[in-house]
Design a protein around this motif. Sequence first.
Motif: not given
Ligand code: FES
Length: 156
Positions: A81-88, A122-128
């Motif tokens: 599970l991504c919790t980086n910026v966009s996902c957060m 970290e980001c898994i490349g699905a920020c959009g």
């Molecule tokens: S921040 Fe979650 S996929 Fe990029």
Amino acid sequence: MTVLSEDVLKEIVSVRKKYPEATGAVMPALYIVQREFGYLSFDAYEVVSNALNLPRTIVKGVGTFYAMYRHEPAGRNLIQLCTNVSCMILGAERLVDFLKNKYGLEPGGTTTDKRFSLMIMECIGACGTAPAMLVNDDLHENLSEKSIEDILEKYK
Ligand code: FES
């Protein structure tokens, strides 16, 4: 002692050929072994070290540095599970709480029935299409508590 099948050894040899130096093949070789056994044991470093003809300290150094390598047996399905910026921003922390409350699943942990393990990424490349996660090799996007529950139903 970890024993690799002939096919897995051939895969490592084939990966090795893609790199001018054996050190370039350490990460993919460790990934192949992790995919086979679910985690990297002490023996796994020995096996990769022998397959790539590199000192075990180099192989172990790589395997213990990166967060995507596991050192404990994993559940049958791995949630990343991504919790980086966009996902957060779009609620990933709520999803972490949901997994904890609904499944008793802590980051880095495994459910008592061994059905799921959870890694925070970290980001898994699905920020959009955040928030996003991988379950095994499958990408799932636009997650909510409800959609996670529906998705996880498919993984036994
Ligand atoms: S921040 Fe979650 S996929 Fe990029």
